[in-house]
Design a protein around this motif. Sequence first.
Motif, mmCIF file in Angstrom:
data_model
loop_
_atom_site.group_PDB
_atom_site.id
_atom_site.type_symbol
_atom_site.label_atom_id
_atom_site.label_comp_id
_atom_site.label_asym_id
_atom_site.label_seq_id
_atom_site.Cartn_x
_atom_site.Cartn_y
_atom_site.Cartn_z
ATOM 1 N N ALA A 123 4.306 -2.642 -5.570
ATOM 2 C CA ALA A 123 4.248 -1.179 -5.679
ATOM 3 C C ALA A 123 5.636 -0.568 -5.535
ATOM 4 O O ALA A 123 5.992 0.372 -6.268
ATOM 5 C CB ALA A 123 3.311 -0.624 -4.614
ATOM 6 N N LEU A 139 -0.675 3.664 -6.246
ATOM 7 C CA LEU A 139 -0.961 2.330 -6.768
ATOM 8 C C LEU A 139 -1.688 1.490 -5.733
ATOM 9 O O LEU A 139 -2.676 0.810 -6.049
ATOM 10 C CB LEU A 139 0.347 1.646 -7.191
ATOM 11 C CG LEU A 139 0.199 0.232 -7.750
ATOM 12 C CD1 LEU A 139 -0.655 0.233 -9.013
ATOM 13 C CD2 LEU A 139 1.569 -0.379 -8.039
ATOM 14 N N SER A 193 -1.479 -6.423 -10.688
ATOM 15 C CA SER A 193 -2.089 -5.904 -9.473
ATOM 16 C C SER A 193 -3.351 -6.678 -9.112
ATOM 17 O O SER A 193 -3.692 -6.810 -7.928
ATOM 18 C CB SER A 193 -2.433 -4.418 -9.644
ATOM 19 O OG SER A 193 -1.267 -3.658 -9.879
ATOM 20 N N VAL A 241 -6.821 0.259 -11.513
ATOM 21 C CA VAL A 241 -5.447 0.694 -11.771
ATOM 22 C C VAL A 241 -5.352 1.371 -13.136
ATOM 23 O O VAL A 241 -4.718 2.432 -13.284
ATOM 24 C CB VAL A 241 -4.467 -0.489 -11.679
ATOM 25 C CG1 VAL A 241 -3.086 -0.093 -12.183
ATOM 26 C CG2 VAL A 241 -4.367 -0.976 -10.244
#
Length: 268
Positions: A123, A139, A193, A241
């Motif tokens: 992040a 995030l 992610s 996300v």
Amino acid sequence: MEVLARILTSFASTCVDVLPIVTVMFAFQLGVLKQGIPNWPKVVLGFVYVIIGLSLFLVGLEMALFPLGETMAKQLTAPDFIDTSGGVLADQLDWADYYWVYLFAAAIGFSTTIAEPALLAVAIKANQVSAGAISVTGLRISVAIGAAIGIALGCYRIVVGDPIHYYIIAAYVVVIIQTSRAPKMIIPLAYDSGGVTTSTVTVPLVAALGLGLASSVEGRSPLIDGFGLIAFACLFPIISVMTYAQISQWLSRRRKQEEQGDSQCASS
């Protein structure tokens, strides 16, 4: 003495596991690049720290996180806890009776993901590369929400006994559709992610939760049904996300349209 024996055993196995990494790195540095090791005393000391840290971490998993996760899963699925009257047998419970399990799974998924050092590192780098366009907090929270939803849904799958591939295929269909519509800059970050959620903090607790839940629910196999929660923890943050990016893009476009409308009204 038992703890010391575990630490020594873990230390020996960690040395064996780290040895290939050290061999490859030093072989390329000395043999391929033909360069010396800069600050080699610090490098050696760093590897020693890594081995000691991994050894203690593995011992901690065996002594604390795995047993605690399995114990809590069994306690949350115990019929006398689910049914306060004590008159319902384990095979008579419905999927809705396990709401405490879903709530615990979502809470542990969110909290462990927020605490992941790998996610924090990604992040921060994403915020730096995007010149602040990608928020560190936004995030992390979006990834944590995805992990919470995924792990809770995975626990539901274990309770009802559905085949895992139905959920995975459906989720990947959503991912493919979102990939064609989400902002291009967020797509690689969204896929990364999903990977950073399954790191040192999340995996031990989530794996222990799945195994404990499958061991406690009537008719479930720990081998067949207990595993698979990690896949949910990896997959659903990708969706969350990209959803976060799509919502942010829509809000930004709407804000610009409102500003243009106000400016036109003012000019007229």
